[in-house]
Write a protein that holds these residues in place. Structure first.
Motif, PDB file in Angstrom:
ATOM      1  N   LYS A  26       9.572   9.625  15.615  1.00 37.92           N
ATOM      2  CA  LYS A  26       9.450   8.634  16.695  1.00 37.92           C
ATOM      3  C   LYS A  26      10.457   8.934  17.810  1.00 37.92           C
ATOM      4  CE  LYS A  26       7.855   4.478  14.382  1.00 37.92           C
ATOM      5  NZ  LYS A  26       8.304   3.148  13.972  1.00 37.92           N
TER       6      LYS A  26
ATOM      7  N   ASN B  42      17.298   8.908   1.844  1.00 39.94           N
ATOM      8  CA  ASN B  42      18.467   8.849   2.727  1.00 39.94           C
ATOM      9  C   ASN B  42      19.714   9.213   1.929  1.00 39.94           C
ATOM     10  OD1 ASN B  42      20.225   8.439   4.842  1.00 39.94           O
ATOM     11  ND2 ASN B  42      19.758   6.250   5.115  1.00 39.94           N
TER      12      ASN B  42
ATOM     13  N   PRO C 175      17.233   8.658   8.020  1.00 37.53           N
ATOM     14  CA  PRO C 175      17.228   7.620   6.988  1.00 37.53           C
ATOM     15  C   PRO C 175      15.868   7.576   6.311  1.00 37.53           C
ATOM     16  CG  PRO C 175      17.140   6.638   9.193  1.00 37.53           C
ATOM     17  CD  PRO C 175      17.399   8.112   9.377  1.00 37.53           C
TER      18      PRO C 175
ATOM     19  N   LYS D 224       2.154   2.853   3.166  1.00 39.16           N
ATOM     20  CA  LYS D 224       3.270   2.296   3.947  1.00 39.16           C
ATOM     21  C   LYS D 224       4.513   3.170   3.731  1.00 39.16           C
ATOM     22  CE  LYS D 224       6.392  -1.508   4.723  1.00 39.16           C
ATOM     23  NZ  LYS D 224       6.791  -2.881   4.557  1.00 39.16           N
TER      24      LYS D 224
ATOM     25  N   SER E 264      25.412   3.989  11.765  1.00 42.48           N
ATOM     26  CA  SER E 264      25.297   2.581  12.152  1.00 42.48           C
ATOM     27  C   SER E 264      26.658   1.975  12.444  1.00 42.48           C
ATOM     28  CB  SER E 264      24.649   1.786  11.021  1.00 42.48           C
ATOM     29  OG  SER E 264      23.268   2.009  11.014  1.00 42.48           O
TER      30      SER E 264
ATOM     31  N   GLU F 174       0.854  -1.193   0.000  1.00 35.06           N
ATOM     32  CA  GLU F 174       0.000   0.000   0.000  1.00 35.06           C
ATOM     33  C   GLU F 174       0.889   1.242   0.000  1.00 35.06           C
ATOM     34  OE1 GLU F 174      -2.751  -0.118   3.233  1.00 35.06           O
ATOM     35  OE2 GLU F 174      -3.617  -2.021   2.555  1.00 35.06           O
TER      36      GLU F 174
ATOM     37  N   GLU G  13      30.213   6.946   3.012  1.00 32.45           N
ATOM     38  CA  GLU G  13      30.282   5.500   3.188  1.00 32.45           C
ATOM     39  C   GLU G  13      30.047   4.817   1.853  1.00 32.45           C
ATOM     40  OE1 GLU G  13      26.829   3.636   5.089  1.00 32.45           O
ATOM     41  OE2 GLU G  13      26.312   5.650   5.760  1.00 32.45           O
TER      42      GLU G  13
ATOM     43  N   PRO H 272      13.605  -4.822   1.730  1.00 28.77           N
ATOM     44  CA  PRO H 272      12.872  -3.942   2.661  1.00 28.77           C
ATOM     45  C   PRO H 272      13.490  -2.540   2.737  1.00 28.77           C
ATOM     46  CG  PRO H 272      13.338  -6.064   3.698  1.00 28.77           C
ATOM     47  CD  PRO H 272      14.071  -6.059   2.387  1.00 28.77           C
TER      48      PRO H 272
ATOM     49  N   HIS I 118      19.369  12.766  12.260  1.00 22.60           N
ATOM     50  CA  HIS I 118      19.771  11.984  11.083  1.00 22.60           C
ATOM     51  C   HIS I 118      18.488  11.327  10.575  1.00 22.60           C
ATOM     52  CE1 HIS I 118      21.342   9.097   8.395  1.00 22.60           C
ATOM     53  NE2 HIS I 118      21.032   8.068   9.170  1.00 22.60           N
TER      54      HIS I 118
ATOM     55  N   CYS J 227      26.824   6.857   8.613  1.00 26.26           N
ATOM     56  CA  CYS J 227      26.226   8.190   8.428  1.00 26.26           C
ATOM     57  C   CYS J 227      26.810   9.244   9.364  1.00 26.26           C
ATOM     58  CB  CYS J 227      24.719   8.130   8.627  1.00 26.26           C
ATOM     59  SG  CYS J 227      23.930   7.032   7.457  1.00 26.26           S
TER      60      CYS J 227
ATOM     61  N   SER K 121      18.437  -1.963  13.572  1.00 26.78           N
ATOM     62  CA  SER K 121      18.932  -0.607  13.283  1.00 26.78           C
ATOM     63  C   SER K 121      17.983   0.447  13.853  1.00 26.78           C
ATOM     64  CB  SER K 121      19.147  -0.404  11.781  1.00 26.78           C
ATOM     65  OG  SER K 121      17.926  -0.257  11.083  1.00 26.78           O
TER      66      SER K 121
HETATM   67  P1  HMG Z   1       9.779  -2.830   6.762  1.00 24.64           P
HETATM   68  O1  HMG Z   1      10.209  -3.787   7.806  1.00 24.64           O
HETATM   69  O2  HMG Z   1       9.370  -3.369   5.440  1.00 24.64           O
HETATM   70  O3  HMG Z   1       8.618  -1.896   7.249  1.00 24.64           O
HETATM   71  O4  HMG Z   1      10.932  -1.791   6.488  1.00 24.64           O
HETATM   72  P2  HMG Z   1       7.623  -2.101   8.484  1.00 24.64           P
HETATM   73  O5  HMG Z   1       6.827  -3.321   8.284  1.00 24.64           O
HETATM   74  O6  HMG Z   1       8.364  -1.916   9.782  1.00 24.64           O
HETATM   75  O7  HMG Z   1       6.687  -0.827   8.221  1.00 24.64           O
HETATM   76  C1  HMG Z   1       7.210   0.456   8.312  1.00 24.64           C
HETATM   77  C2  HMG Z   1       6.147   1.348   8.943  1.00 24.64           C
HETATM   78  O8  HMG Z   1       5.061   1.480   8.006  1.00 24.64           O
HETATM   79  C3  HMG Z   1       5.524   0.748  10.210  1.00 24.64           C
HETATM   80  O9  HMG Z   1       5.314   1.829  11.075  1.00 24.64           O
HETATM   81  C4  HMG Z   1       4.196   0.190   9.730  1.00 24.64           C
HETATM   82  O10 HMG Z   1       3.214   0.108  10.743  1.00 24.64           O
HETATM   83  C5  HMG Z   1       3.835   1.235   8.690  1.00 24.64           C
HETATM   84  P3  HMG Z   1       5.773   1.717  12.626  1.00 24.64           P
HETATM   85  O11 HMG Z   1       5.015   0.603  13.206  1.00 24.64           O
HETATM   86  O12 HMG Z   1       7.246   1.428  12.604  1.00 24.64           O
HETATM   87  O13 HMG Z   1       5.448   3.063  13.177  1.00 24.64           O
HETATM   88  N1  HMG Z   1       2.845   0.786   7.701  1.00 24.64           N
HETATM   89  C6  HMG Z   1       1.835   1.583   7.280  1.00 24.64           C
HETATM   90  N2  HMG Z   1       1.482   2.841   7.613  1.00 24.64           N
HETATM   91  C7  HMG Z   1       0.381   3.374   7.009  1.00 24.64           C
HETATM   92  N3  HMG Z   1      -0.354   2.704   6.082  1.00 24.64           N
HETATM   93  C8  HMG Z   1      -0.039   1.427   5.735  1.00 24.64           C
HETATM   94  C9  HMG Z   1       1.101   0.813   6.334  1.00 24.64           C
HETATM   95  N4  HMG Z   1       1.703  -0.386   6.206  1.00 24.64           N
HETATM   96  C10 HMG Z   1       2.770  -0.388   7.061  1.00 24.64           C
HETATM   97  N5  HMG Z   1      -0.781   0.784   4.829  1.00 24.64           N
HETATM   98  C11 HMG Z   1      12.739  -0.526   7.501  1.00 24.64           C
HETATM   99  C12 HMG Z   1      11.231  -0.644   7.298  1.00 24.64           C
HETATM  100  C13 HMG Z   1      13.053   0.863   8.004  1.00 24.64           C
HETATM  101  C14 HMG Z   1      13.197  -1.565   8.516  1.00 24.64           C
HETATM  102  C15 HMG Z   1      13.450  -0.773   6.145  1.00 24.64           C
HETATM  103  O14 HMG Z   1      13.056   0.178   5.202  1.00 24.64           O
HETATM  104  C16 HMG Z   1      14.960  -0.795   6.250  1.00 24.64           C
HETATM  105  O15 HMG Z   1      15.570  -1.799   6.586  1.00 24.64           O
HETATM  106  N6  HMG Z   1      15.644   0.382   5.952  1.00 24.64           N
HETATM  107  C17 HMG Z   1      17.086   0.499   6.041  1.00 24.64           C
HETATM  108  C18 HMG Z   1      17.557   0.619   7.487  1.00 24.64           C
HETATM  109  C19 HMG Z   1      17.203   1.935   8.131  1.00 24.64           C
HETATM  110  O16 HMG Z   1      16.884   2.914   7.479  1.00 24.64           O
HETATM  111  N7  HMG Z   1      17.311   1.978   9.476  1.00 24.64           N
HETATM  112  C20 HMG Z   1      17.078   3.185  10.210  1.00 24.64           C
HETATM  113  C21 HMG Z   1      17.913   3.304  11.470  1.00 24.64           C
HETATM  114  S1  HMG Z   1      19.639   2.974  11.168  1.00 24.64           S
HETATM  115  C22 HMG Z   1      20.267   4.447  10.493  1.00 24.64           C
HETATM  116  O17 HMG Z   1      19.648   5.462  10.568  1.00 24.64           O
HETATM  117  C23 HMG Z   1      21.589   4.370   9.829  1.00 24.64           C
HETATM  118  C24 HMG Z   1      21.579   4.340   8.312  1.00 24.64           C
HETATM  119  O18 HMG Z   1      21.265   5.630   7.787  1.00 24.64           O
HETATM  120  C25 HMG Z   1      22.906   3.826   7.767  1.00 24.64           C
HETATM  121  C26 HMG Z   1      24.177   4.496   8.242  1.00 24.64           C
HETATM  122  O19 HMG Z   1      24.346   4.924   9.355  1.00 24.64           O
HETATM  123  O20 HMG Z   1      25.115   4.465   7.436  1.00 24.64           O
HETATM  124  C27 HMG Z   1      20.508   3.389   7.782  1.00 24.64           C
END
Ligand code: HMG
Length: 390
Positions: A242, A275, A235, A32, A308, A29, A79, A148, A233, A111, A201
């Protein structure tokens, strides 16, 4: 002596993908991505843009002849670097025609790299008040098609001039930093895509924010009421909200409203870029300063940097008189409004395009890339960059 951010430049590639289209194609959807993750558009790097050109284009926007002479240190946080030996800073130094009596290095810690660069720059300016430091945060975030992490990709760069008597923001002295060895996100040298434990993460991002915020309050005696805004930061834009919500109860209703409203302004640019790893926090700061009309001079802005692996830092800055005169809102409006949307299938083709790794020669078509500085090709395992303005 005041030390801080004198200028901020930004560059994102000229093409983007609409997250609604990506959602449709991936069978999820759209809400999401647009609400759950909080992203509307994702900047896509064509093959003619790499972290070097993105950073050089970001810096090109802000440097004048005096900066070119005064800058004697180029610090490149990335990175997604293109070479394990030679720093990306050396290429940018040449492309921008900077003073040869300069240091030029690359810093890596996910990052967090540009934040480390800024802190190093502060030390350099304290010892050499007449000089200026160019700090670059430039990356292409790649997780892979149908993963994801795909919805949290992006590409772009931020360039910061750090100097004494800065015109935009004085960086305050007290800051809190924290390191812990965790495997939430990493990219081994043999991979062009990041590996990530998404759930871990997110948890660690929150845990690091909780830790540095607690320590910051203990160290300074300051609290939520002392902040006009807190930038994160990003992403993806939902995560900062949050994190902010975890501390909002510490403030009165007025303070809560102010911080939430300013947080929203600080996500406008990130929401349509994605990001950009090292540059993400500073893109958020730029978004706040350019999209919020009524931030008063003297306001304190908090900044949470997270890389990270992981390293986190909470530090602060004070807005300087007339900081608005030193921003480039019009440039950024034009940059965003002149971008072209690509289809999911075009994005997938671009994602899979690669440069030769066998020393062969390739000439790239830079006529379709409106950027001033482009990657024009490769031969003998060397990248050939062009500054169209030279
Ligand atoms: P996911 O697991 O597919 O998503 O990927 P999800 O199932 O957790 O859903 C995401 C949100 O959408 C949830 O909200 C759902 O409820 C919501 P939450 O419960 O978390 O509040 N959702 C909806 N909302 C409205 N309508 C809908 C609907 N369906 C679902 N219909 C994930 C998410 C971020 C894990 C993935 O994208 C990922 O792995 N991303 C990469 C890692 C990342 O960004 N991590 C962030 C922290 S680490 C960081 O910041 C460092 C980084 O920048 C790297 C560095 O430092 O170099 C990443």
């Amino acid at each position: 002596m005041k030390i801080g951010i004198d200028k901020i430049g930004f560059y994102a590639p000229h093409i983007y993908l609409d997250m609604n289209q990506l959602a449709k194609s991936r069978g999820v959807e759209p809400e999401k991505f647009t609400i759950g993750i909080g992203q509307e558009k994702m900047a896509i790097a064509p093959i003619t843009q790499d972290p070097v050109t993105l950073a050089a284009n970001a810096a090109l926007e802000i440097l004048d002849e005096k900066d070119r002479k005064d800058i004697d240190f180029v610090i490149f946080g990335t990175e997604s670097g293109i070479d394990s030996s030679k720093s990306a800073a050396v290429y940018v130094h040449d492309l921008l025609g900077l003073n040869p009596n300069s240091r030029a290095i690359e810093i890596k810690q996910a990052c967090y790299g540009a934040t480390a660069g800024i802190q190093m720059a502060k030390g350099h300016i304290a010892l050499n008040p007449e000089s200026k430091v160019l700090v670059l945060g430039s990356d292409i975030a790649r997780y892979g098609l149908n993963t994801p992490g795909e919805a949290t990709q992006g590409a772009g760069a931020v360039a910061l001039v750090i100097s004494a008597n800065p015109r935009i923001m004085e960086l305050e002295e007290k800051s809190v930093y924290f390191t812990n060895d965790i495997m939430d996100f990493w990219r081994p040298v043999y991979s062009d895509k990041a590996f990530v434990d998404g759930k871990l993460s997110n948890e660690q991002y929150m845990a690091f924010f909780t830790e540095v915020w607690k320590q910051y309050k203990e160290k300074t005696g300051l609290g939520l009421k002392d902040f006009e805004a807190i930038c994160f930061h990003l992403p993806y834009t939902k995560i900062g909200l949050k994190a902010l919500r975890t501390v909002l109860e510490e403030g009165t209703e007025d303070v809560k409203d102010r911080l939430v409203e300013n947080y929203t302004a600080s996500t406008d640019y990130n929401r349509i870029v994605g990001n950009i790893y090292t540059g993400s926090l500073y893109l958020s700061l730029l978004s706040l300063l350019e999209q919020k009309e009524d931030l008063a001079e003297g306001s304190r802005i908090g900044m949470f940097s997270y890389g990270s692996g992981a390293v986190g830092e909470f530090f602060t800055g004070i807005l300087q008189p007339d900081y608005k005169d030193n921003l480039r809102v019009e440039n950024h409006n034009t940059l965003f409004s002149s971008r072209t949307e690509v289809t999911v299938s075009e994005y997938e083709d671009i994602f899979q395009e690669t440069l030769p790794t066998d020393g062969s020669t390739v000439k790239l078509n830079i006529d379709e890339d409106p950027a001033s500085i482009c990657l024009a090709g490769m031969s003998d395992n060397k990248r050939n960059y062009v500054n169209k303005m030279k």
